[in-house]
Design a protein around this motif. Structure first.
Motif: not given
Length: 283
Positions: A94-95, A97-99, A101-102
């Protein structure tokens, strides 16, 4: 001014205009904004990529990161995160995937994955590559070539031909299985990776020795267009260009960009330093 232009990137030159699929020069950064601007304005045509090495972007203000990325894009230079994603993967998918996106929001083009640091099962590595691609970014797995220190030539003042007792191998030393590295790299390419970065410090440092055959094996299987070598010394750049021509992809320090471009040029070869003022060779 055009009469003094020594590089035309025409069909009979060493490689085409940007964006290039081969003969790519990626450089370590970032520098200060002013230094980067001066560099891009004077030699931006020779720079294909900029890498935020060592996770440096994680310590920077968001506005500064965007400013640097936008500056690079203005000169058709792609921007890579460098080998930082492995720190995010420890926090779970999850982290990561957020990375992704960021990174996309900030304007990065490429996410680099340090395969050695990740220690992931192969299927998980391939899944993360697909995740990067589905996020609209380019994926560049980074592999390292390691050797026993006892296998690396020692240069000292001993008399030529003098006998040297073999150095015992330590149980902690690792010899990289080159066929395994190549097979894993091929699977990464099949999963959608855009290029393979080879962090081969020992390999490149002694590229004029018996280790050069390993470079040939890697390029022979993966191809020049899909392989980039990290080069830490100008002499090594010269060895790569001499051995594989101007189409080899290299990652260098920003201070080596002009030297590398002159090496790629057909008409200059190694006698290029005298035609540039010292200041032109970079701050």
């Amino acid at each position: 001014m055009s009469a003094y232009r020594w590089k035309s990137f025409s069909e009979d030159e060493d490689r085409p205009e940007k964006p290039r699929r081969f003969g790519v020069t990626e450089m370590r950064g970032p520098l200060s904004r002013l230094a980067l601007q001066d560099m891009f304005e004077s030699m931006g045509q020779f720079v294909d990529g900029l890498k935020f090495a060592g996770g440096s972007h994680s310590l920077m203000d968001e506005d500064f990161i965007k400013e640097i990325i936008n500056l690079a894009h203005e000169h058709d230079v792609y921007v890579s995160t460098g080998d930082w994603a492995e720190h995010l993967l420890r926090k779970g998918p999850t982290a990561f995937k957020q990375y992704i996106d960021e990174c996309k929001r900030l304007g990065f083009d490429t996410i680099e994955l340090n395969v050695g640091s990740l220690g992931l099962p192969e299927e998980d590595l391939l899944r993360y590559i697909r995740l990067i691609k589905s996020g609209g970014l380019r994926a560049k797995p980074q592999f390292a070539v390691k050797f026993n220190s006892s296998d690396i030539p020692v240069v000292d003042n001993r008399a030529y031909g003098a006998y040297r007792a073999p150095t015992p191998r330590s149980s902690s030393e690792v010899v990289e299985d080159i066929p395994l590295l190549i097979r894993r790299a091929e699977r990464c390419l099949e999963a959608g990776a855009d290029m393979i970065m080879i962090d081969a410090d020992d390999l490149c440092r002694y590229a004029d020795s018996v280790l050069s055959d390993l470079v040939a094996r890697i390029i022979g299987r993966l191809g020049l267009e899909k392989t980039m070598f990290e080069v830490s010394h100008p002499n090594t750049s010269e060895w790569f260009i001499h051995s594989y021509g101007p189409r080899v992809n290299l990652f260098v320090d920003h201070s080596q960009v002009m030297n590398l471009e002159c090496l790629r040029g057909r008409s200059l070869g190694g006698n290029h330093i005298s035609i540039f003022r010292p200041s032109y060779l970079l701050v």
